[in-house]
Design an enzyme around this catalytic site. Structure first.
Site, PDB file in Angstrom:
ATOM      1  N   LYS A  54     -15.717  -7.500   4.892  1.00 56.97           N
ATOM      2  CA  LYS A  54     -14.951  -8.576   5.530  1.00 56.97           C
ATOM      3  C   LYS A  54     -14.677  -8.216   6.985  1.00 56.97           C
ATOM      4  CE  LYS A  54     -10.852  -6.850   3.050  1.00 56.97           C
ATOM      5  NZ  LYS A  54      -9.941  -7.087   1.939  1.00 56.97           N
TER       6      LYS A  54
ATOM      7  N   ARG B 190      -2.376  -6.125  -8.020  1.00 54.85           N
ATOM      8  CA  ARG B 190      -1.224  -7.024  -7.951  1.00 54.85           C
ATOM      9  C   ARG B 190      -1.337  -8.007  -9.104  1.00 54.85           C
ATOM     10  NH1 ARG B 190      -2.757  -9.157  -2.414  1.00 54.85           N
ATOM     11  NH2 ARG B 190      -4.693  -8.508  -3.362  1.00 54.85           N
TER      12      ARG B 190
ATOM     13  N   SER C  60      -2.789  -8.297   2.929  1.00 61.43           N
ATOM     14  CA  SER C  60      -3.024  -8.172   4.369  1.00 61.43           C
ATOM     15  C   SER C  60      -3.304  -9.547   4.980  1.00 61.43           C
ATOM     16  CB  SER C  60      -4.174  -7.208   4.641  1.00 61.43           C
ATOM     17  OG  SER C  60      -3.850  -5.933   4.138  1.00 61.43           O
TER      18      SER C  60
ATOM     19  N   HIS D 291       0.839  -1.209   0.000  1.00 62.22           N
ATOM     20  CA  HIS D 291       0.000   0.000   0.000  1.00 62.22           C
ATOM     21  C   HIS D 291       0.872   1.257   0.000  1.00 62.22           C
ATOM     22  CE1 HIS D 291      -3.173  -2.653   2.117  1.00 62.22           C
ATOM     23  NE2 HIS D 291      -3.751  -2.265   0.999  1.00 62.22           N
TER      24      HIS D 291
END
Ligand code: COA
Length: 161
Positions: free
Chosen positions: A42, A91, A129, A18
């Site tokens: 989430k 990504r 993450s 990030h």
């Protein structure tokens, strides 16, 4: 104020991936507002205040970075700001489908808002993450993948020294 971009996410927690996108965005835009989802779909490991605190600490020397929570629709939040641009990092190819869907839905909700994408640097290609949290929860080293403060908070959370 010049051109600002909104960089949204749940940042649970913020990673070097990030931060790399953030730094590169600062070479294009005059300011970046990191918009932290207060209640993402989430379930998060860190609460909103913890997630914001880690971002604050990791970006504290940069006066062109602003950090704000948001709730509800992202496009509604952006519409109330002094910009119409959303920034997302991509990504692997696996991110593409989700990001494509998200940006098209946002476009359907508000056609004035544009989403732009930046490719993640190859060094951060494999991190997320979730994988950071999994490694940390099992005592694996995450040094060099996340800011110092995140390393510390994850160790505290999972009871490692
Ligand atoms: N390098 C490495 N990893 C990266 C990265 C980079 N440059 N950029 C993102 N990632 C990873 C993150 O670590 C994270 O990993 P995880 O899936 O294991 O948790 C994942 O990519 C994405 O996380 P993040 O960047 O924090 O964003 P997000 O996908 O959680 O954020 C919102 C989604 C909050 C922007 C979106 O759900 C939203 O706008 N919600 C509000 C409601 C709304 O308007 N919905 C859309 C229309 S209905």
């Amino acid at each position: 104020m010049g051109k600002m971009v909104i960089y949204p996410g749940s940042f649970d927690p913020i990673t070097n991936g990030h931060l790399s996108i953030l730094r590169r965005a600062l070479t294009i835009f005059d300011a970046v507002t990191i918009a932290v989802a207060s209640d993402p779909m989430k379930k998060t490991l860190f609460n909103l205040e913890e997630r914001m605190e880690m971002i604050r600490e990791s970006t504290k020397n940069d006066d062109k970075v602003f950090i704000e929570p948001f709730s509800g629709l992202l496009v509604d939040y952006v519409a109330g700001k002094n910009t119409n641009i959303i920034l997302r990092g991509i990504r692997a190819l696996s991110d593409f489908e989700y990001e494509f869907q998200l940006s098209l839905m946002n476009r359907k909700l508000n056609r004035n808002i544009q989403t732009i994408f930046m490719m993640t640097d190859y060094r951060w290609f494999y991190i997320s993450s979730s994988i950071i949290k999994e490694a940390a929860s099992l005592g694996g080293s995450i040094n060099g993948l996340v800011p110092e403060i995140v390393c510390k908070k994850l160790k505290e959370k999972f009871g490692f020294q």
